[in-house]
Design a protein around this motif. Structure first.
Motif, PDB file in Angstrom:
ATOM      1  N   MET A  61       0.855  -1.201   0.000  1.00  0.00           N
ATOM      2  CA  MET A  61       0.000   0.000   0.000  1.00  0.00           C
ATOM      3  C   MET A  61       0.886   1.244   0.000  1.00  0.00           C
ATOM      4  O   MET A  61       1.805   1.367   0.821  1.00  0.00           O
ATOM      5  CB  MET A  61      -0.934  -0.005   1.204  1.00  0.00           C
ATOM      6  N   THR A  62       0.602   2.156  -0.897  1.00  0.00           N
ATOM      7  CA  THR A  62       1.444   3.348  -1.060  1.00  0.00           C
ATOM      8  C   THR A  62       1.218   4.346   0.083  1.00  0.00           C
ATOM      9  O   THR A  62       0.124   4.420   0.650  1.00  0.00           O
ATOM     10  CB  THR A  62       1.140   4.040  -2.407  1.00  0.00           C
ATOM     11  N   LEU A  79      -4.875   7.329  19.402  1.00  0.00           N
ATOM     12  CA  LEU A  79      -4.019   6.142  19.325  1.00  0.00           C
ATOM     13  C   LEU A  79      -4.209   5.576  17.923  1.00  0.00           C
ATOM     14  O   LEU A  79      -5.332   5.209  17.553  1.00  0.00           O
ATOM     15  CB  LEU A  79      -4.421   5.098  20.368  1.00  0.00           C
ATOM     16  N   LEU A  80      -3.134   5.545  17.143  1.00  0.00           N
ATOM     17  CA  LEU A  80      -3.189   4.973  15.795  1.00  0.00           C
ATOM     18  C   LEU A  80      -2.881   3.483  15.908  1.00  0.00           C
ATOM     19  O   LEU A  80      -1.797   3.093  16.361  1.00  0.00           O
ATOM     20  CB  LEU A  80      -2.169   5.671  14.889  1.00  0.00           C
ATOM     21  N   VAL A  81      -3.842   2.644  15.495  1.00  0.00           N
ATOM     22  CA  VAL A  81      -3.684   1.196  15.589  1.00  0.00           C
ATOM     23  C   VAL A  81      -3.484   0.625  14.184  1.00  0.00           C
ATOM     24  O   VAL A  81      -4.319   0.840  13.300  1.00  0.00           O
ATOM     25  CB  VAL A  81      -4.927   0.531  16.226  1.00  0.00           C
ATOM     26  N   VAL A  82      -2.367  -0.078  13.995  1.00  0.00           N
ATOM     27  CA  VAL A  82      -2.075  -0.698  12.709  1.00  0.00           C
ATOM     28  C   VAL A  82      -2.046  -2.212  12.917  1.00  0.00           C
ATOM     29  O   VAL A  82      -1.095  -2.744  13.483  1.00  0.00           O
ATOM     30  CB  VAL A  82      -0.721  -0.204  12.146  1.00  0.00           C
ATOM     31  N   PRO A  83      -3.101  -2.918  12.478  1.00  0.00           N
ATOM     32  CA  PRO A  83      -3.089  -4.376  12.614  1.00  0.00           C
ATOM     33  C   PRO A  83      -2.053  -4.969  11.661  1.00  0.00           C
ATOM     34  O   PRO A  83      -2.017  -4.598  10.483  1.00  0.00           O
ATOM     35  CB  PRO A  83      -4.506  -4.793  12.179  1.00  0.00           C
ATOM     36  N   THR A  84      -1.231  -5.869  12.156  1.00  0.00           N
ATOM     37  CA  THR A  84      -0.224  -6.524  11.321  1.00  0.00           C
ATOM     38  C   THR A  84       0.254  -7.799  12.007  1.00  0.00           C
ATOM     39  O   THR A  84       0.433  -7.795  13.237  1.00  0.00           O
ATOM     40  CB  THR A  84       0.980  -5.599  11.041  1.00  0.00           C
ATOM     41  N   PRO A  85       0.472  -8.875  11.228  1.00  0.00           N
ATOM     42  CA  PRO A  85       0.983 -10.102  11.859  1.00  0.00           C
ATOM     43  C   PRO A  85       2.334  -9.872  12.520  1.00  0.00           C
ATOM     44  O   PRO A  85       2.716 -10.614  13.419  1.00  0.00           O
ATOM     45  CB  PRO A  85       1.118 -11.085  10.688  1.00  0.00           C
ATOM     46  N   TYR A 111      -3.023  -6.539   0.993  1.00  0.00           N
ATOM     47  CA  TYR A 111      -1.860  -6.987   0.196  1.00  0.00           C
ATOM     48  C   TYR A 111      -0.711  -7.375   1.129  1.00  0.00           C
ATOM     49  O   TYR A 111      -0.924  -8.081   2.105  1.00  0.00           O
ATOM     50  CB  TYR A 111      -1.448  -5.901  -0.813  1.00  0.00           C
ATOM     51  N   GLU A 112       0.504  -6.852   0.866  1.00  0.00           N
ATOM     52  CA  GLU A 112       1.654  -7.175   1.732  1.00  0.00           C
ATOM     53  C   GLU A 112       1.770  -6.182   2.887  1.00  0.00           C
ATOM     54  O   GLU A 112       2.761  -6.194   3.623  1.00  0.00           O
ATOM     55  CB  GLU A 112       2.950  -7.192   0.917  1.00  0.00           C
ATOM     56  N   GLY A 113       0.799  -5.315   3.030  1.00  0.00           N
ATOM     57  CA  GLY A 113       0.817  -4.353   4.125  1.00  0.00           C
ATOM     58  C   GLY A 113       1.046  -2.935   3.632  1.00  0.00           C
ATOM     59  O   GLY A 113       1.050  -2.656   2.428  1.00  0.00           O
ATOM     60  N   ILE A 114       1.241  -2.022   4.604  1.00  0.00           N
ATOM     61  CA  ILE A 114       1.374  -0.587   4.335  1.00  0.00           C
ATOM     62  C   ILE A 114       2.851  -0.229   4.277  1.00  0.00           C
ATOM     63  O   ILE A 114       3.639  -0.731   5.094  1.00  0.00           O
ATOM     64  CB  ILE A 114       0.686   0.216   5.465  1.00  0.00           C
ATOM     65  N   ASP A 115       3.248   0.636   3.335  1.00  0.00           N
ATOM     66  CA  ASP A 115       4.634   1.131   3.251  1.00  0.00           C
ATOM     67  C   ASP A 115       5.108   1.532   4.655  1.00  0.00           C
ATOM     68  O   ASP A 115       4.453   2.339   5.348  1.00  0.00           O
ATOM     69  CB  ASP A 115       4.669   2.340   2.297  1.00  0.00           C
ATOM     70  N   ASP A 135      -1.422 -15.701  15.907  1.00  0.00           N
ATOM     71  CA  ASP A 135      -0.316 -16.159  15.055  1.00  0.00           C
ATOM     72  C   ASP A 135      -0.834 -16.866  13.810  1.00  0.00           C
ATOM     73  O   ASP A 135      -0.698 -18.096  13.658  1.00  0.00           O
ATOM     74  CB  ASP A 135       0.619 -17.071  15.861  1.00  0.00           C
ATOM     75  N   TYR A 136      -1.478 -16.117  12.939  1.00  0.00           N
ATOM     76  CA  TYR A 136      -1.962 -16.578  11.653  1.00  0.00           C
ATOM     77  C   TYR A 136      -2.069 -15.348  10.770  1.00  0.00           C
ATOM     78  O   TYR A 136      -2.014 -14.219  11.261  1.00  0.00           O
ATOM     79  CB  TYR A 136      -3.334 -17.270  11.780  1.00  0.00           C
ATOM     80  N   VAL A 137      -2.216 -15.558   9.459  1.00  0.00           N
ATOM     81  CA  VAL A 137      -2.226 -14.417   8.544  1.00  0.00           C
ATOM     82  C   VAL A 137      -3.594 -14.295   7.873  1.00  0.00           C
ATOM     83  O   VAL A 137      -4.075 -15.239   7.235  1.00  0.00           O
ATOM     84  CB  VAL A 137      -1.109 -14.543   7.490  1.00  0.00           C
ATOM     85  N   LEU A 138      -4.217 -13.137   8.042  1.00  0.00           N
ATOM     86  CA  LEU A 138      -5.490 -12.817   7.398  1.00  0.00           C
ATOM     87  C   LEU A 138      -5.218 -12.101   6.088  1.00  0.00           C
ATOM     88  O   LEU A 138      -4.087 -11.696   5.819  1.00  0.00           O
ATOM     89  CB  LEU A 138      -6.312 -11.904   8.312  1.00  0.00           C
ATOM     90  N   ALA A 139      -6.270 -11.903   5.285  1.00  0.00           N
ATOM     91  CA  ALA A 139      -6.090 -11.204   4.010  1.00  0.00           C
ATOM     92  C   ALA A 139      -6.048  -9.694   4.195  1.00  0.00           C
ATOM     93  O   ALA A 139      -5.565  -8.967   3.332  1.00  0.00           O
ATOM     94  CB  ALA A 139      -7.219 -11.579   3.055  1.00  0.00           C
ATOM     95  N   GLY A 140      -6.570  -9.198   5.314  1.00  0.00           N
ATOM     96  CA  GLY A 140      -6.597  -7.751   5.528  1.00  0.00           C
ATOM     97  C   GLY A 140      -6.837  -7.418   6.986  1.00  0.00           C
ATOM     98  O   GLY A 140      -7.184  -8.289   7.793  1.00  0.00           O
TER      99      GLY A 140
END
Ligand code: SAM
Length: 240
Positions: A61-62, A79-85, A111-115, A135-140
Motif C-alpha cells: 500500500m502506497t 491512538l493509531l492502531v495498525v493491525p499486522t501479523p 496486500y503485503e501491508g502498508i509502506d 499467530d496466523y495471517v489474514l487477508a486484511g
C-alpha cells in the motif's frame, strides 16, 4: 469514545452496526466512522498499491493516500492502531488499556501491508500500536479491527449490563486472576442424561465460588499451559 476505521473495503466493517457494538453506538457510548482509503487516491483508477521495492511477491500500500487520510483524522490524543501479523500481540490487557482512550484510529492494511514509512512518520507524532490478533495471517486488517473494536467496546462503562460478567471473564484481571473461564450451565438441570454439577444447585455461594475457581484453574492448565496466572494467588486449585 470515538473510533475511525480506514479501509479499502468499507462494507467489510458493516458488522459494527450490529449487536453489542451497534447498540453502544445507538446509546451514544461510542461513535464509529468508516473511511474509504481510496477517497484519498488521486488517479482515475483510485490506486492505493504498487510493486514492492526490491522485488518479491504481492503489492504494497502506497504512503500518499495513508498520509492524506491520517493527517485529516489524527488528533493529539489519538491512538493509531495498525493491525499486522508482525506486531505485538493484542490481548485483554491491551483492550483494557485502550478502553481508557478517547480516540482510536484503525488503519486496515491489505496486500503485503502498508509502506513502512507511514508508521515511521506517525510514530513520533502520535501514540502508535502495531498489533497482531493471533499467530496466523489474514487477508486484511478489517477482520482484526472488528475483533479489537468489539473487545474494547464491551469494556466501556455502560456497554455490558452486568459489570461482574466482565470481571469474571477469561483473561480478565478480576476475581479469576486471568484464568480461563470454567464450565457454565443453565436449565434444564438434566439434559440427555447429563446433570448439572450438584454444587451449583446447592445455594452455598462460598462453595460455588471455590468450585468455579478450581474449575477455571483446571481448564487453564489443560487448555493453555502456556498461560501463567497473573498476579493474585492462583498457584493451584483451592484445597477443600
Ligand atoms: N506479508 C504480511 C506479513 O507476513 O506480515 C502479511 C500481510 S496480510 C496478507 C495483509 C494485512 O492483513 C496486514 O497488513 C494486516 O493489516 C492484516 N493482518 C493479517 N493477519 C493479521 C493478524 N494476525 N493480526 C492483525 N492483522 C493481520
Amino acid at each position: 469514545m470515538r473510533i475511525d476505521i480506514v479501509s479499502i473495503f468499507p462494507q467489510y466493517l458493516a458488522p459494527v452496526q450490529l449487536s453489542l457494538v451497534g447498540r453502544a453506538q445507538s446509546d451514544g457510548l461510542i461513535d464509529i466512522e468508516i473511511h474509504d482509503l481510496r477517497d484519498a487516491a488521486t488517479d482515475r483508477h483510485r490506486t492505493v498499491d504498487d510493486e514492492p521495492y526490491g522485488g518479491g511477491p504481492g503489492m504494497v500500500m502506497t504512503p500518499e493516500p495513508w498520509g492524506v487520510t491520517l493527517d485529516r483524522l489524527l488528533r493529539p490524543d489519538s491512538l493509531l492502531v495498525v493491525p499486522t501479523p508482525s506486531g505485538r500481540r493484542f490481548d485483554q490487557r491491551t483492550a483494557t488499556a485502550w478502553a481508557d482512550r478517547r480516540h482510536l484510529v484503525f488503519a486496515c492494511g491489505r496486500y503485503e501491508g502498508i509502506d513502512t514509512r507511514v508508521m515511521e512518520y506517525y510514530r513520533p507524532r502520535v501514540d502508535l500500536a502495531e498489533v497482531c490478533i493471533g499467530d496466523y495471517v489474514l487477508a486484511g486488517g478489517e477482520a482484526a479491527t472488528l475483533v479489537m473494536v468489539e473487545a474494547v467496546t464491551r469494556l466501556l462503562p455502560g456497554v455490558v449490563g452486568n459489570v461482574q460478567s466482565i470481571v469474571d471473564d477469561s483473561f480478565a484481571d478480576g476475581d479469576m486472576e486471568s484464568l480461563l473461564e470454567g464450565p457454565v450451565y443453565t436449565r434444564p438441570a438434566k439434559w440427555r442424561g447429563m446433570e448439572v454439577p450438584s454444587i451449583l444447585l446447592s445455594g452455598d455461594h462460598g462453595s460455588i465460588a471455590r468450585w468455579r475457581r478450581d474449575q477455571a484453574w483446571q481448564r487453564t492448565r489443560q487448555m493453555r499451559p502456556d498461560l501463567p496466572p497473573r498476579g493474585g494467588t492462583s498457584s493451584g486449585p483451592v484445597p477443600d
